[in-house]
Structure formats: structure tokens, C-alpha cells
Design a protein around this motif. Structure first.
Motif, PDB file in Angstrom:
ATOM      1  N   GLY A 208       0.824  -1.196   0.000  1.00 36.29           N
ATOM      2  CA  GLY A 208       0.000   0.000   0.000  1.00 36.29           C
ATOM      3  C   GLY A 208       0.855   1.242   0.000  1.00 36.29           C
ATOM      4  O   GLY A 208       2.086   1.185  -0.028  1.00 36.29           O
ATOM      5  N   VAL A 209       0.201   2.394   0.048  1.00 34.57           N
ATOM      6  CA  VAL A 209       0.897   3.680   0.083  1.00 34.57           C
ATOM      7  C   VAL A 209       0.105   4.627   0.965  1.00 34.57           C
ATOM      8  O   VAL A 209      -1.138   4.595   0.986  1.00 34.57           O
TER       9      VAL A 209
ATOM     10  N   ALA B 204      -2.058   9.536  -7.052  1.00 34.95           N
ATOM     11  CA  ALA B 204      -1.217   9.462  -8.247  1.00 34.95           C
ATOM     12  C   ALA B 204      -0.314   8.241  -8.205  1.00 34.95           C
ATOM     13  O   ALA B 204      -0.127   7.551  -9.220  1.00 34.95           O
ATOM     14  N   PHE B 205       0.253   7.949  -7.030  1.00 34.88           N
ATOM     15  CA  PHE B 205       1.137   6.791  -6.936  1.00 34.88           C
ATOM     16  C   PHE B 205       0.348   5.497  -7.095  1.00 34.88           C
ATOM     17  O   PHE B 205       0.823   4.562  -7.769  1.00 34.88           O
ATOM     18  N   ALA B 206      -0.835   5.396  -6.500  1.00 37.93           N
ATOM     19  CA  ALA B 206      -1.639   4.179  -6.620  1.00 37.93           C
ATOM     20  C   ALA B 206      -1.979   3.906  -8.085  1.00 37.93           C
ATOM     21  O   ALA B 206      -1.920   2.756  -8.549  1.00 37.93           O
ATOM     22  N   GLU B 207      -2.325   4.957  -8.808  1.00 40.05           N
ATOM     23  CA  GLU B 207      -2.635   4.785 -10.232  1.00 40.05           C
ATOM     24  C   GLU B 207      -1.384   4.371 -11.011  1.00 40.05           C
ATOM     25  O   GLU B 207      -1.455   3.501 -11.898  1.00 40.05           O
ATOM     26  N   ALA B 208      -0.245   4.959 -10.674  1.00 41.72           N
ATOM     27  CA  ALA B 208       1.002   4.610 -11.361  1.00 41.72           C
ATOM     28  C   ALA B 208       1.434   3.188 -11.031  1.00 41.72           C
ATOM     29  O   ALA B 208       1.915   2.456 -11.910  1.00 41.72           O
TER      30      ALA B 208
ATOM     31  N   LYS C  73      -0.485   0.849 -13.075  1.00 42.10           N
ATOM     32  CA  LYS C  73      -0.023   0.874 -14.463  1.00 42.10           C
ATOM     33  C   LYS C  73       1.243   0.046 -14.641  1.00 42.10           C
ATOM     34  O   LYS C  73       1.384  -0.689 -15.628  1.00 42.10           O
ATOM     35  N   HIS C  74       2.160   0.123 -13.683  1.00 43.08           N
ATOM     36  CA  HIS C  74       3.452  -0.546 -13.835  1.00 43.08           C
ATOM     37  C   HIS C  74       3.468  -1.984 -13.338  1.00 43.08           C
ATOM     38  O   HIS C  74       4.332  -2.769 -13.774  1.00 43.08           O
ATOM     39  N   THR C  75       2.537  -2.346 -12.441  1.00 41.07           N
ATOM     40  CA  THR C  75       2.580  -3.699 -11.862  1.00 41.07           C
ATOM     41  C   THR C  75       1.298  -4.490 -12.046  1.00 41.07           C
ATOM     42  O   THR C  75       1.297  -5.712 -11.861  1.00 41.07           O
ATOM     43  N   GLY C  76       0.193  -3.814 -12.376  1.00 43.26           N
ATOM     44  CA  GLY C  76      -1.086  -4.498 -12.483  1.00 43.26           C
ATOM     45  C   GLY C  76      -1.825  -4.612 -11.170  1.00 43.26           C
ATOM     46  O   GLY C  76      -2.971  -5.091 -11.142  1.00 43.26           O
ATOM     47  N   ALA C  77      -1.219  -4.182 -10.073  1.00 42.57           N
ATOM     48  CA  ALA C  77      -1.868  -4.264  -8.762  1.00 42.57           C
ATOM     49  C   ALA C  77      -3.017  -3.268  -8.678  1.00 42.57           C
ATOM     50  O   ALA C  77      -2.885  -2.110  -9.084  1.00 42.57           O
ATOM     51  N   THR C  78      -4.147  -3.718  -8.158  1.00 42.29           N
ATOM     52  CA  THR C  78      -5.267  -2.810  -7.951  1.00 42.29           C
ATOM     53  C   THR C  78      -5.153  -2.163  -6.577  1.00 42.29           C
ATOM     54  O   THR C  78      -4.455  -2.661  -5.690  1.00 42.29           O
ATOM     55  N   SER C  79      -5.840  -1.049  -6.389  1.00 40.18           N
ATOM     56  CA  SER C  79      -5.753  -0.324  -5.125  1.00 40.18           C
ATOM     57  C   SER C  79      -7.140  -0.014  -4.599  1.00 40.18           C
ATOM     58  O   SER C  79      -8.105   0.091  -5.357  1.00 40.18           O
TER      59      SER C  79
ATOM     60  N   CYS D  79      -4.607  19.740   4.678  1.00 40.32           N
ATOM     61  CA  CYS D  79      -4.681  18.906   3.475  1.00 40.32           C
ATOM     62  C   CYS D  79      -5.478  17.647   3.796  1.00 40.32           C
ATOM     63  O   CYS D  79      -5.788  17.364   4.956  1.00 40.32           O
ATOM     64  N   ASP D  80      -5.815  16.903   2.753  1.00 34.83           N
ATOM     65  CA  ASP D  80      -6.433  15.588   2.909  1.00 34.83           C
ATOM     66  C   ASP D  80      -5.346  14.531   2.876  1.00 34.83           C
ATOM     67  O   ASP D  80      -4.281  14.724   2.274  1.00 34.83           O
ATOM     68  N   TRP D  81      -5.632  13.401   3.510  1.00 38.96           N
ATOM     69  CA  TRP D  81      -4.651  12.319   3.629  1.00 38.96           C
ATOM     70  C   TRP D  81      -5.303  11.026   3.175  1.00 38.96           C
ATOM     71  O   TRP D  81      -6.510  10.845   3.351  1.00 38.96           O
ATOM     72  N   ALA D  82      -4.517  10.129   2.569  1.00 43.14           N
ATOM     73  CA  ALA D  82      -5.107   8.928   1.989  1.00 43.14           C
ATOM     74  C   ALA D  82      -4.185   7.718   2.108  1.00 43.14           C
ATOM     75  O   ALA D  82      -3.100   7.746   1.551  1.00 43.14           O
ATOM     76  N   PRO D  83      -4.620   6.675   2.821  1.00 43.40           N
ATOM     77  CA  PRO D  83      -3.919   5.399   2.773  1.00 43.40           C
ATOM     78  C   PRO D  83      -4.610   4.451   1.787  1.00 43.40           C
ATOM     79  O   PRO D  83      -5.818   4.212   1.892  1.00 43.40           O
ATOM     80  N   TYR D  84      -3.852   3.941   0.814  1.00 41.45           N
ATOM     81  CA  TYR D  84      -4.367   2.958  -0.136  1.00 41.45           C
ATOM     82  C   TYR D  84      -3.783   1.589   0.167  1.00 41.45           C
ATOM     83  O   TYR D  84      -2.605   1.472   0.546  1.00 41.45           O
ATOM     84  N   ASP D  85      -4.587   0.551  -0.020  1.00 39.37           N
ATOM     85  CA  ASP D  85      -4.110  -0.831   0.057  1.00 39.37           C
ATOM     86  C   ASP D  85      -3.995  -1.382  -1.359  1.00 39.37           C
ATOM     87  O   ASP D  85      -4.862  -1.117  -2.220  1.00 39.37           O
ATOM     88  N   PHE D  86      -2.946  -2.165  -1.629  1.00 39.12           N
ATOM     89  CA  PHE D  86      -2.749  -2.777  -2.931  1.00 39.12           C
ATOM     90  C   PHE D  86      -3.064  -4.281  -2.863  1.00 39.12           C
ATOM     91  O   PHE D  86      -2.771  -4.930  -1.868  1.00 39.12           O
ATOM     92  N   THR D  87      -3.682  -4.777  -3.929  1.00 40.31           N
ATOM     93  CA  THR D  87      -3.930  -6.216  -4.026  1.00 40.31           C
ATOM     94  C   THR D  87      -3.485  -6.696  -5.379  1.00 40.31           C
ATOM     95  O   THR D  87      -3.430  -5.925  -6.338  1.00 40.31           O
TER      96      THR D  87
END
Length: 284
Positions: free
Chosen positions: A101-102, A111-115, A118-124, A276-284
Motif C-alpha cells: 500500500g501507500v 497518483a502513486f496508486a494509479e502509477a 499501471k506498472h505492476t497491475g496491482a489494484t488499489s 490537506c487531505d490524507w489517503a492510505p491505499y491498500d494494494f492487491t
């Protein structure tokens, strides 16, 4: 040295020597890496050499952004442009690093989750949307509940652990909090204050992280469910905020769940302002 180059290391002392001034330049926005790295450097057993990857974006000899990836493999980032986030995702993917995650400000994390996808195929998936607040002018709560703040001592440890267990359960955190595991939890390195009623009954608590670069983060704030709505959380938050100012803090910050209008309104009444707003994303 080429412009915009990511320098990677597992040496925490080298990283702090090179990136410390950058982190201290914006202590409110950089509060998470500042407090985490301070814990790793000062809390016994918190840091195991060789288990954390640090990154520093260097441009024209100066640090422009940093990241770290601990054993959980969750990346923490300081602000990056979308192009910068894409370049970092491409570099980490090329080097074979894995991420779960990030966590960053909302725009950088998104932006990083989307990138990364794109580069690994992992969904967020966005875990929770958060706000980051900084204290402006402290305003005592009105009405102010009767009672006083008291710094938590050794004799309160069982009580403190019980409330931390209740808080973790409310947040859906699957952690064990007892005498044996306490030092390994995220609650251990903080200093706590109880709000007590006139008969010395503890009714709420607030914790603060160690001051770093003039910054103190209030975390956590907890009131048992049956005692909520009486102003105790506001009173104890104002108490630890006042104490931090007295101790010399120049920045006092806290995070809130953006979906909780009660807590957001409470902190704003005390003088906290959203930065600012803050966001934790999980990757699968």
C-alpha cells in the motif's frame, strides 16, 4: 549527479543526515515520517537494521522528496507531482520491490496508486479518507466540563492498555495489546493524559508523540462510548495542546477521519485548521 535522482539506502543514520533538514523544513506536512523515524532511532527494539528501505529524491544537490518502506511494505511518501509519482513507481517496479500500500497526502497517494497499477497491475483500494489539521489559536472548549487533566503514570498502565484495546477495536485494528506486546504497538512511544472528573474518575484520554522539529502530533484521542457527548474529548485535547505549546511546540497537528463530522467539528472549535487531505491505499 543527475537531476531528479532517487537515492536508495537501508542506512537510517545516513538517510537522516542527508534528508533531516528537508523533513524539518515542513514539520506539519512531514509529521508522519518525522515521528516514525524518531521512534525508530530512539525506541529500543523499534528498528531492525536492513528491514527498511529509505529513498531520497535529489535534484541539484538538494532533497526534494523522501519515502520509506518498512517491513509491512507499506510505502510512506512526502508530496510528489503526478509525474514524480509515476517515475518512482516505475523505478521501484523495475528494481523488483513489492508494496502492500501507500500512505501520503491525497493527491500524491492517488497518483502513486494509479502509477503502481499501471506498472505492476496491482489494484488499489482507499482504506479511509482523512484530514490533516494544524493548530492555529487554541480556543478552550465552551462549555468546559468540570475536572482536570492528569498525566498518565505507571500506576495507570493497565487502565491505559484497556482503553487502547477498546480504541483499536473501534478502529478495526487486529492487534494484541497487553503487557507482553505493549512495547511493539503504535501506542507505546506516546505520552498520555487522562481527563478526570472532580471525583478523580478518568473519563477520556489523549496521547501525544515526542516533539520532533518543534512539532507534536496529538494521537490518539479516546472516550469510552458511554461517556461521549459530554465534552471530555474536547477538554483533554485542549489540555494536551496547551501543554505542548507550553513545552515549546511550534506546530501541533492531528489526523481525523473525514467521514466523522463530530470529531472534525470538535477540533475546528478548538482552533485546529485543515491543511490537506490524507489517503492510505491498500494494494492487491
Amino acid at each position: 549527479m543527475h537531476a531528479d535522482t532517487w537515492q536508495l539506502t537501508e542506512d537510517i543514520d545516513d538517510f537522516v543526515a542527508r534528508a533531516g533538514d528537508f523533513l524539518a523544513s515542513r514539520p506539519a506536512l512531514h509529521n508522519t515520517p518525522l515521528t516514525t523515524i524518531e521512534k525508530w532511532r530512539t525506541h529500543p527494539g523499534a528498528f531492525v537494521p536492513g528491514t527498511v528501505l529509505f529513498g531520497r529524491l535529489e535534484s541539484e544537490g538538494e532533497t526534494r522528496a523522501v519515502f520509506y518502506r518498512p517491513p509491512t511494505r507499506r510505502l510512506t511518501l512526502t508530496p510528489l507531482s503526478p509525474d514524480g509519482a509515476d517515475a518512482l513507481a516505475a523505478e521501484l517496479s523495475r528494481l523488483g520491490h513489492t508494496l502492500t500500500g501507500v500512505t501520503a497526502d491525497h493527491d500524491t497517494a492517488t497518483a502513486f496508486a494509479e502509477a503502481w497499477q499501471k506498472h505492476t497491475g496491482a489494484t488499489s483500494a482507499l482504506r479511509v479518507r482523512m484530514h490533516l489539521y494544524r493548530l492555529g489559536t487554541l480556543t478552550p472548549p465552551e462549555p468546559h466540563p468540570e475536572g482536570r487533566g492528569r498525566v498518565v503514570g505507571a500506576r495507570d498502565h493497565e487502565h491505559l492498555m484497556r482503553w487502547c484495546r477498546e480504541l483499536a477495536a473501534d478502529l478495526g485494528e487486529g492487534v494484541t495489546i497487553d503487557a507482553g506486546s505493549w512495547e511493539s504497538t503504535r501506542f507505546a512511544e506516546k505520552r498520555y493524559t487522562f481527563w478526570e472528573t472532580p471525583d478523580s474518575t478518568a473519563v477520556s484520554m489523549a496521547g501525544v508523540n515526542r516533539m520532533v522539529a518543534g512539532m507534536v502530533r496529538v494521537d490518539p484521542v479516546y472516550t469510552p462510548a458511554h461517556l461521549r457527548g459530554r465534552g471530555y474529548a474536547a477538554a483533554v485535547t485542549a489540555e494536551v495542546s496547551r501543554a505542548a505549546l507550553t513545552a515549546g511546540a511550534t506546530e501541533i497537528v492531528l489526523y481525523t477521519d473525514a467521514g466523522n463530522p463530530t470529531s472534525n467539528a470538535l477540533y475546528q472549535r478548538l482552533g485546529y485548521r485543515r491543511i490537506c487531505d490524507w489517503a492510505p491505499y491498500d494494494f492487491t
